[in-house]
Write a protein that holds these residues in place. Structure first.
Motif, PDB file in Angstrom:
ATOM      1  N   ALA A 264       4.420  -0.674   3.914  1.00 41.58           N
ATOM      2  CA  ALA A 264       3.250  -1.030   4.716  1.00 41.58           C
ATOM      3  C   ALA A 264       2.250  -1.673   3.767  1.00 41.58           C
ATOM      4  CB  ALA A 264       2.653   0.204   5.377  1.00 41.58           C
ATOM      5  N   ALA A 265       1.690  -2.805   4.171  1.00 43.66           N
ATOM      6  CA  ALA A 265       0.842  -3.579   3.261  1.00 43.66           C
ATOM      7  C   ALA A 265      -0.396  -4.081   3.974  1.00 43.66           C
ATOM      8  CB  ALA A 265       1.639  -4.758   2.684  1.00 43.66           C
TER       9      ALA A 265
ATOM     10  N   LEU B  91       7.931   4.096   1.998  1.00 43.75           N
ATOM     11  CA  LEU B  91       8.776   5.216   2.420  1.00 43.75           C
ATOM     12  C   LEU B  91      10.203   4.876   2.046  1.00 43.75           C
ATOM     13  CD1 LEU B  91       6.625   4.864   5.149  1.00 43.75           C
ATOM     14  CD2 LEU B  91       7.622   7.122   5.407  1.00 43.75           C
ATOM     15  N   VAL B  92      10.921   5.850   1.506  1.00 40.11           N
ATOM     16  CA  VAL B  92      12.295   5.594   1.095  1.00 40.11           C
ATOM     17  C   VAL B  92      13.257   6.450   1.912  1.00 40.11           C
ATOM     18  CG1 VAL B  92      12.163   7.310  -0.775  1.00 40.11           C
ATOM     19  CG2 VAL B  92      13.867   5.485  -0.874  1.00 40.11           C
TER      20      VAL B  92
ATOM     21  N   MET C 262       8.867   5.017  -7.880  1.00 42.43           N
ATOM     22  CA  MET C 262       7.436   5.357  -7.882  1.00 42.43           C
ATOM     23  C   MET C 262       6.686   4.545  -8.934  1.00 42.43           C
ATOM     24  SD  MET C 262       7.169   9.456  -7.104  1.00 42.43           S
ATOM     25  CE  MET C 262       8.515  10.093  -8.081  1.00 42.43           C
TER      26      MET C 262
ATOM     27  N   THR D 186      10.852   1.018   3.168  1.00 45.03           N
ATOM     28  CA  THR D 186       9.919   0.378   4.091  1.00 45.03           C
ATOM     29  C   THR D 186       8.560   0.325   3.419  1.00 45.03           C
ATOM     30  OG1 THR D 186      11.118   1.221   5.998  1.00 45.03           O
ATOM     31  CG2 THR D 186       8.865   0.483   6.386  1.00 45.03           C
TER      32      THR D 186
ATOM     33  N   ARG E 228      11.871   8.202  -9.700  1.00 52.63           N
ATOM     34  CA  ARG E 228      10.852   7.891 -10.709  1.00 52.63           C
ATOM     35  C   ARG E 228      10.695   6.383 -10.881  1.00 52.63           C
ATOM     36  NH1 ARG E 228       9.616  12.176 -14.626  1.00 52.63           N
ATOM     37  NH2 ARG E 228      10.804  14.016 -14.022  1.00 52.63           N
TER      38      ARG E 228
ATOM     39  N   ARG F  91       0.813  -1.217   0.000  1.00 50.37           N
ATOM     40  CA  ARG F  91       0.000   0.000   0.000  1.00 50.37           C
ATOM     41  C   ARG F  91       0.850   1.273   0.000  1.00 50.37           C
ATOM     42  NH1 ARG F  91      -5.070   0.003   1.934  1.00 50.37           N
ATOM     43  NH2 ARG F  91      -5.003   2.104   1.030  1.00 50.37           N
ATOM     44  N   PHE F  92       1.734   1.392   0.977  1.00 50.89           N
ATOM     45  CA  PHE F  92       2.473   2.643   1.133  1.00 50.89           C
ATOM     46  C   PHE F  92       3.969   2.372   1.322  1.00 50.89           C
ATOM     47  CE2 PHE F  92      -1.793   3.310   2.887  1.00 50.89           C
ATOM     48  CZ  PHE F  92      -2.250   4.255   1.975  1.00 50.89           C
TER      49      PHE F  92
ATOM     50  N   LEU G  22       1.792   3.338  -3.174  1.00 46.18           N
ATOM     51  CA  LEU G  22       2.133   4.746  -3.339  1.00 46.18           C
ATOM     52  C   LEU G  22       3.348   5.093  -2.484  1.00 46.18           C
ATOM     53  CD1 LEU G  22      -1.513   6.108  -2.958  1.00 46.18           C
ATOM     54  CD2 LEU G  22      -0.170   6.113  -5.069  1.00 46.18           C
ATOM     55  N   LEU G  23       4.276   5.856  -3.067  1.00 39.63           N
ATOM     56  CA  LEU G  23       5.387   6.397  -2.276  1.00 39.63           C
ATOM     57  C   LEU G  23       4.854   7.608  -1.521  1.00 39.63           C
ATOM     58  CD1 LEU G  23       8.456   6.410  -1.604  1.00 39.63           C
ATOM     59  CD2 LEU G  23       8.737   8.034  -3.490  1.00 39.63           C
ATOM     60  N   VAL G  24       4.869   7.552  -0.196  1.00 43.08           N
ATOM     61  CA  VAL G  24       4.255   8.641   0.583  1.00 43.08           C
ATOM     62  C   VAL G  24       5.258   9.443   1.390  1.00 43.08           C
ATOM     63  CG1 VAL G  24       1.980   7.630   0.773  1.00 43.08           C
ATOM     64  CG2 VAL G  24       3.712   7.059   2.488  1.00 43.08           C
ATOM     65  N   GLY G  25       6.515   9.040   1.381  1.00 44.22           N
ATOM     66  CA  GLY G  25       7.441   9.818   2.169  1.00 44.22           C
ATOM     67  C   GLY G  25       8.848   9.333   1.991  1.00 44.22           C
ATOM     68  N   GLY G  26       9.751  10.097   2.553  1.00 42.86           N
ATOM     69  CA  GLY G  26      11.123   9.701   2.403  1.00 42.86           C
ATOM     70  C   GLY G  26      12.048  10.605   3.165  1.00 42.86           C
TER      71      GLY G  26
END
Lengths: 329, 329
Positions: A142-143, A92-93, A114, A140, A111, A89-90, A123-127
């Protein structure tokens, strides 16, 4: 054990000591030590996993374009989610980048990451971005968890062992790149771009086909040993049945070394109780990849053995991949 | 922009270009660019954040014991959760470790990390260990979100600006360590061990006191500029009101450099509408730390200015902390 280095203790040696000391709690449904942790947040169950790619350990400059590196950093994590039957799902890099790294390349890396996330519904939501002397990309994921996620534990004697896709190809690709950084071809492509078996994992979990599963990232034998230890069983693998392309067999000294210990296959190894074989047969076309029977789960006393076409035990190549031992050549 | 390096573009320069291109989706309630991302998984809202400590960038060997390094890797992430008013729940660690690193020290690093997590109500549930030429500890935190998490955007002209704790002390500690790795004292302790303002953040969010908040990690001025940009406002900070210990003022060339641009304070900077001041006064004793009024939110046209005791604008020291610019001395 006191003053030994990581190189002496090894990745597995260290983790084996650490894992039993990790905290337990009623909100940890499956603790660290499986492919993902399963945690509870309110009424929601969540799979969490993290994995990193580090320059000069997992790749050398020039082996992959930045977008391929970003893709791979994502895909190796997605493979851990596939092994539990989850849905990414989400992401973070956390990237560490040398000051001289071209900004354009870091852009491409993101890119690629993503795009790979999007293709698997995440979706990449943060990093986070930090300076580092050596390039690393830690991710990381989350699923969503299926109602009954696949685990390493759960295989029983008599269950049959299966593996998705093909074995040893990525390891061959690595070997070719070590000889010539400009090498190409199917094996190199496979090393650069793992294929997380998300559809297969989800089916094996939701249709309750598999009794246990693990993703084959450190070599079939090593990951089979993990599954057997967690399930408290042994296993017999038939060498002749390993799904191993002819070019991979030709490359290994004894024909099957790369398939048994190569690493980076990112296929799923799973156990199926005989009563579920019909269901597996029916759902096989929906798994999105070939799947091959390679052996059988045995009682623990049998140990983990590999047998040739005549049923004779084969001398096993040592270990699998350990980051602290470095590349096998 | 094409062939420039990260050192030339800078961390912020790169992120400013990347962030608008990150994916949007109905399950991303607050996208990357704030202290945490807020995502929706089913009926559950989840804060996610990641941050890393890298040897020779964030610390040098000998500056901290391994357990202190593990603690700090956790606490800097908890500070991002505090800035949104969240409650840390689950941590994953991704560590890169040189082969010669003592296994015992890696053990201590994990113990420190687990202890810090436990003290704030969180659990370490997973991790990954890879070989790397340079030690790094990357941590990801999943946290419960309050019904209305604090964000950088939301401050309005007329709101008052507050900061928790004290400013500039960690930066003084860093300066002392750069001169002498065996330095000690309160400032060095503060550099080694940030104090995430979780209680304050939770109160500011759940009691709806603050209109905006950010954690001060890169220097007050830089993080104030982030808050102002996100809120589309300006700000006036009164130099004389900055909570800055005398020993920190004495250390800075012009008395306040460390407080304004020092970095690693991990305090909360927040804006309070005048009508909420009574509530703040009432709840102040429950915040677990001092909190000081340092200025006022202004219209955007005012810009971000710092004034001395007579109300005259002060020439601002350049920038804040940028990983790719390295340590200021």
């Amino acid at each position: 054990v006191s003053a030994r280095t990581l190189a002496q203790v090894g990745e597995l040696g260290f983790l084996r000591r650490l894992l039993p000391r990790l905290p337990r709690g009623r909100d940890i449904l499956i603790p660290a030590g499986d492919d993902c942790a399963l945690v509870r947040m309110g009424s929601r169950r969540l799979l969490l996993t993290t994995d990193a790619l580090v320059a000069n350990v997992h790749f050398r400059p020039g082996w992959m374009r930045p977008d391929q590196l970003g893709r791979k950093a994502y895909l190796v994590n997605a493979s851990d989610v596939a092994a539990m039957g989850g849905r990414p799902r989400f992401a973070l890099v956390s990237a560490g980048v040398p000051p001289g790294y071209p900004s354009r390349d870091l852009d491409r890396l993101h890119r690629g990451l993503m795009a790979a996330a999007r293709e698997t519904g995440a979706l990449l939501v943060g990093g986070n971005l930090v300076r580092a002397e050596v390039l690393f990309v830690s991710l990381t994921l989350a699923a969503d968890s299926p109602p009954r996620p696949l685990q390493r534990g759960g295989a029983r004697p008599g269950d049959l062992l299966f593996v998705t896709g093909r074995l040893g190809e990525a390891a061959l690709g690595l070997r070719l790149l070590l000889r010539d950084p400009r090498a190409g071809g199917a094996a190199v492509r496979r090393f650069r771009e793992p294929i997380p078996r998300l559809k297969a994992g989800a089916l094996l979990a939701t249709e309750r086909i598999a009794s246990a599963a693990i993703d084959v990232s450190d070599g079939l034998l090593q990951d089979l040993r993990h599954l057997c230890r967690a399930s408290n069983v042994g296993a017999r693998v038939e060498l002749a049945s390993l799904p191993c392309p002819a070019r991979v067999r030709r490359a290994g000294a004894d024909g099957y070394t790369l398939a048994l210990t190569g690493g980076e296959d990112y296929e799923l190894l799973y156990a199926v109780p005989p009563r579920h074989l019909d269901r597996l047969r029916r759902l096989r076309p929906s798994m999105g990849c070939p799947t091959t029977r390679i052996g059988e789960v045995m009682p623990k006393t049998h140990g983990v053995r590999v047998v040739d076409a005549r049923g004779a035990s084969v001398a096993l190549p040592a270990g699998g991949f350990d980051h602290f031992a470095g590349w096998r050549r």
